[in-house]
Design an enzyme around this catalytic site. Structure first.
Site, PDB file in Angstrom:
ATOM      1  CD1 TRP A 127      -3.084   1.129   0.545  1.00 51.34           C
ATOM      2  CD2 TRP A 127      -1.828   2.336   1.930  1.00 51.34           C
ATOM      3  NE1 TRP A 127      -3.735   2.310   0.773  1.00 51.34           N
ATOM      4  CE2 TRP A 127      -2.990   3.080   1.628  1.00 51.34           C
ATOM      5  CE3 TRP A 127      -0.889   2.902   2.788  1.00 51.34           C
ATOM      6  CZ2 TRP A 127      -3.243   4.341   2.147  1.00 51.34           C
ATOM      7  CZ3 TRP A 127      -1.137   4.157   3.303  1.00 51.34           C
ATOM      8  CH2 TRP A 127      -2.307   4.869   2.979  1.00 51.34           C
ATOM      9  CD  GLU A 183     -20.286   2.683   8.308  1.00 49.62           C
ATOM     10  OE1 GLU A 183     -19.476   3.577   8.582  1.00 49.62           O
ATOM     11  OE2 GLU A 183     -19.951   1.605   7.788  1.00 49.62           O
ATOM     12  CG  HIS A 222     -27.444  26.505   9.577  1.00 52.54           C
ATOM     13  ND1 HIS A 222     -27.931  27.736   9.949  1.00 52.54           N
ATOM     14  CD2 HIS A 222     -28.172  25.586  10.273  1.00 52.54           C
ATOM     15  CE1 HIS A 222     -28.881  27.588  10.854  1.00 52.54           C
ATOM     16  NE2 HIS A 222     -29.058  26.287  11.062  1.00 52.54           N
ATOM     17  CE  LYS A 280     -11.749  -5.489   6.625  1.00 55.56           C
ATOM     18  NZ  LYS A 280     -12.999  -4.702   6.585  1.00 55.56           N
TER      19      LYS A 280
HETATM   20  C1  F6R Z   1     -14.727   1.630   6.127  1.00 49.72           C
HETATM   21  C2  F6R Z   1     -13.734   0.962   6.959  1.00 49.72           C
HETATM   22  C3  F6R Z   1     -12.762   1.811   7.679  1.00 49.72           C
HETATM   23  C4  F6R Z   1     -12.405   1.194   9.045  1.00 49.72           C
HETATM   24  C5  F6R Z   1     -11.270   2.000   9.678  1.00 49.72           C
HETATM   25  C6  F6R Z   1     -10.887   1.461  11.037  1.00 49.72           C
HETATM   26  O1  F6R Z   1     -15.572   0.715   5.504  1.00 49.72           O
HETATM   27  O2  F6R Z   1     -13.687  -0.232   7.040  1.00 49.72           O
HETATM   28  O3  F6R Z   1     -13.213   3.110   7.825  1.00 49.72           O
HETATM   29  O4  F6R Z   1     -13.528   1.203   9.851  1.00 49.72           O
HETATM   30  O5  F6R Z   1     -10.152   1.976   8.851  1.00 49.72           O
HETATM   31  O6  F6R Z   1     -10.403   0.163  10.936  1.00 49.72           O
HETATM   32  P1  F6R Z   1     -10.368  -0.776  12.195  1.00 49.72           P
HETATM   33  O7  F6R Z   1     -11.757  -1.021  12.618  1.00 49.72           O
HETATM   34  O8  F6R Z   1      -9.684  -2.018  11.720  1.00 49.72           O
HETATM   35  O9  F6R Z   1      -9.589  -0.051  13.268  1.00 49.72           O
END
Ligand code: F6R
Length: 609
Positions: free
Chosen positions: A75, A482, A505, A604
């Site tokens: 990444w 969300e 606003h 992820k």
């Molecule tokens: C969005 C998503 C991210 C995670 C964020 C935190 O769909 O998955 O916004 O929620 O990167 O990740 P964790 O939960 O692994 O700390």
């Protein structure tokens, strides 16, 4: 971000490394590379920009073959996704090759001081490290690594090859995950134990500053002073990492459909005899009444959005002051927390760098720490005094769905526990709430069944939009946050969420005829107020999609496009309302031909700050 795997053995390491990288691709997929010792002891490598399929082809074309090797899926942080920037990186004499996960924060400074005059083949921070290894090499790799890491600032997990030791992989780590495992005739290093669970039953975490030396006969560990250390092995939980999509086109669809189970598996262990029981979590009535002054919930992204729901419920049900904070901000604002603060950290991966750093800060300031984590053995779980595990199972799609839903119910349980402990709800009310919690999995299933086809139909229209707005009040606004993230994350359509009362606003100026606006309107108590805001955007020509509950459906009878979810307690409606909007995002992204499970530029697990 970035995934590392290395293998030593008595057969070709390349297929194992490629397989492992497939499991690690969730950590980043901008480029990938692999390096092995060939039969002459020279380090050969293949690299590709983009996905692993390309690396597979490149490795085949290059006839890459060797018993000892390291691989990487990237990444991009320093330098764009290019073949030059793809790992492994080499010292100029090709004596060393390394793969790296993390960020070397002082890489520019090192280039100006330690490495003055050295040329580079890439724009990466990683390449500086390999040249430092080369500079300080004295024939002893452990001593050399020890010296080099004493110069580094930042986070790193490194896999290292040195041509003087063609049967060996070296590795080290600092604030980045790394494990090592040894079986009868082979060994692995890896960013995630799950990716080697098919080959090994136990692993050794490589902790901050430790150095691991691994060949097919033995595994050794050294402290950062170069002295040998003994370590205890940890059992690898049977990973679902290699589980397939079970016939679905995308993990995201599978995971959305798994939400009833994720919620059930998370909530049922937290309910005992009609009451909330948080297991080993050290929160007593006495603590709640006499010591606790405020709850601070800290997280990133969707986990933060779950935190916004938690904050609202802890305040409204328990009359305890609460806030929800974005971890990357919280850690730099010198937060006013102390031993009377309960600091709650939410993380699916348990690895998110900012959340972890915020947790360490909270501990330093004396707060009681409780984490809500999906991955056992993760850094956040390991460093927390108290953990509530969400039981969503392995989540592969980058866009979280089932883990977010599991986080919500863990927070409901916490809010009920705190409210009960604070004397704000009776046993009878707690019983009513726990019954409703136990019914949520079934209601989520009903929500999926009722709305999945509608979501696909509405997506036709949403896929043509350039901007989408999500509005709501109170918990409906938390859902909007969300829902909007889900939409933009996977469909690449610009979307925003607004507290419905805020539109006038400023935001109303963005509403033109035909702009889709999704109104979250489950909150019956203030439906009238939200309805006024709906009228305001409709008057400007917005295309409305309204989400509400069975109880309120008559109130929105005039709207053609609706998602209706079953009734539940007002505190729990987010769990149902979010479901059709996840589906809508999915189908919108699908219609646009987006890479749903691996949206561009994302990963992820976010282990950089
Ligand atoms: C969005 C998503 C991210 C995670 C964020 C935190 O769909 O998955 O916004 O929620 O990167 O990740 P964790 O939960 O692994 O700390």
């Amino acid at each position: 971000m970035c995934g590392i795997i290395g293998r030593v053995g008595r057969d070709n390491a390349v297929p194992y490394i490629l397989k492992g990288l497939e499991c690690l691709e969730y950590r980043g997929y901008d480029s990938a590379g692999v390096a092995v010792f060939d039969e002459k002891g020279i380090i050969a490598s293949s690299k590709t920009v983009g996905r692993l399929a390309g690396l597979r082809e490149a490795a085949e074309k290059d006839k890459l073959n060797g018993f000892v090797g390291i691989g990487h899926t990237r990444w991009a942080t320093h330098g764009g996704p290019s073949e030059d920037n793809a790992h492994p990186h080499f010292s100029h004499d090709r004596k060393f090759a390394i793969v790296h996960n993390g960020i070397i924060e002082n890489s520019n400074e090192l280039a100006d001081t330690e490495l003055e005059g050295v040329g580079y083949n890439s724009e990466t921070d990683t390449e500086k490290v390999v040249h430092l290894l080369s500079k300080y090499y004295n024939g002893n790799v452990v001593e050399t690594i020890s010296k080099v890491i004493s110069l580094l600032k930042g986070s790193y997990a490194l896999g290292i090859l040195c041509t003087d030791y063609p049967d060996t992989i070296f590795s080290t780590a600092m604030s980045s995950p790394m494990v090592a495992a040894k079986t009868a005739d082979c060994g692995f290093i890896c960013s995630d134990a799950g990716a080697i669970s098919a080959y090994a039953s136990e692993y050794y975490p490589v902790k901050n500053g430790e150095i691991c030396v691994l060949n097919d006969k033995k595994i050794e560990f050294y402290g950062n002073d170069g002295q040998p250390i003994e370590k205890a092995a940890v059992k690898i939980e049977v990973g679902e990492l290699t589980a397939d999509k079970q016939g679905y086109e995308h993990y995201m669809m599978l995971e959305m459909l798994q939400q009833p189970n994720a919620v059930r598996d998370t909530i049922l262990p937290l309910i005992k005899d009609n009451a909330i029981c948080l297991g080993g979590v050290d929160i007593t009535d006495d603590y709640i009444k006499n010591e606790l002054r405020e709850v601070v919930i800290v997280a990133c992204g969707s986990a933060y959005h779950a935190g916004v729901v938690g904050k609202s419920l802890i305040e409204s049900m328990g009359s305890i002051r609460a806030s929800a904070e974005i971890a990357s901000e919280f850690r730099y604002v010198d937060p006013l927390i102390d031993e009377h603060t309960l600091a709650v950290f939410i993380s699916q991966s348990g690895e998110t760098a900012d959340t972890l750093a915020a947790l360490r800060l909270a501990k330093q300031k004396g707060a009681k720490v409780l984490s809500i984590v999906n991955v056992s053995g993760s850094a956040i779980a390991n460093e927390s005094d108290n953990v509530i595990y969400t039981k969503a199972g392995r989540e592969v799609a980058v866009a979280t769905t089932k883990a977010y839903s599991a986080q919500l119910v863990a927070l409901y349980a916490l809010a009920i526990r705190l409210a009960k402990g604070n004397g704000k709800i009776s046993s009878e009310e707690e019983k009513r709430m726990t019954h409703e919690l136990a019914a949520l999995p079934h209601k989520i299933q009903m929500t999926l069944d009722r709305n999945i086809e509608k979501a696909e139909i509405y997506a036709e229209q949403f896929a043509n939009a350039t901007d989408i707005y999500f509005i709501g009040r109170r918990l409906d606004y938390a859902t909007a946050l969300e829902a909007s993230l889900k939409m933009k994350e996977i469909s690449y359509i610009h979307s925003e969420s607004y507290a419905a009362g805020e539109l006038k606003h400023g935001t109303l100026s963005l509403i033109d005829p035909g702009v889709p606006v999704v109104a979250l309107a489950a909150d019956g108590e203030i439906f009238g107020k939200t309805y006024s805001n709906i009228c305001e955007v409709m008057a400007r020509g917005a295309e409305m999609l309204v989400v509400t509950t069975d109880k309120n459906k008559e109130l929105i009878a005039e709207f053609e496009n609706t998602f209706i979810v079953p009734d539940t307690l007002p505190q729990f409606t987010v769990s149902l309302q979010i479901v059709p909007l996840q589906l809508l995002s999915y189908y919108t992204a699908k219609k646009k031909g987006c890479d749903i499970d691996k949206p561009k530029n994302l990963a992820k697990s976010v282990t950089v700050e």
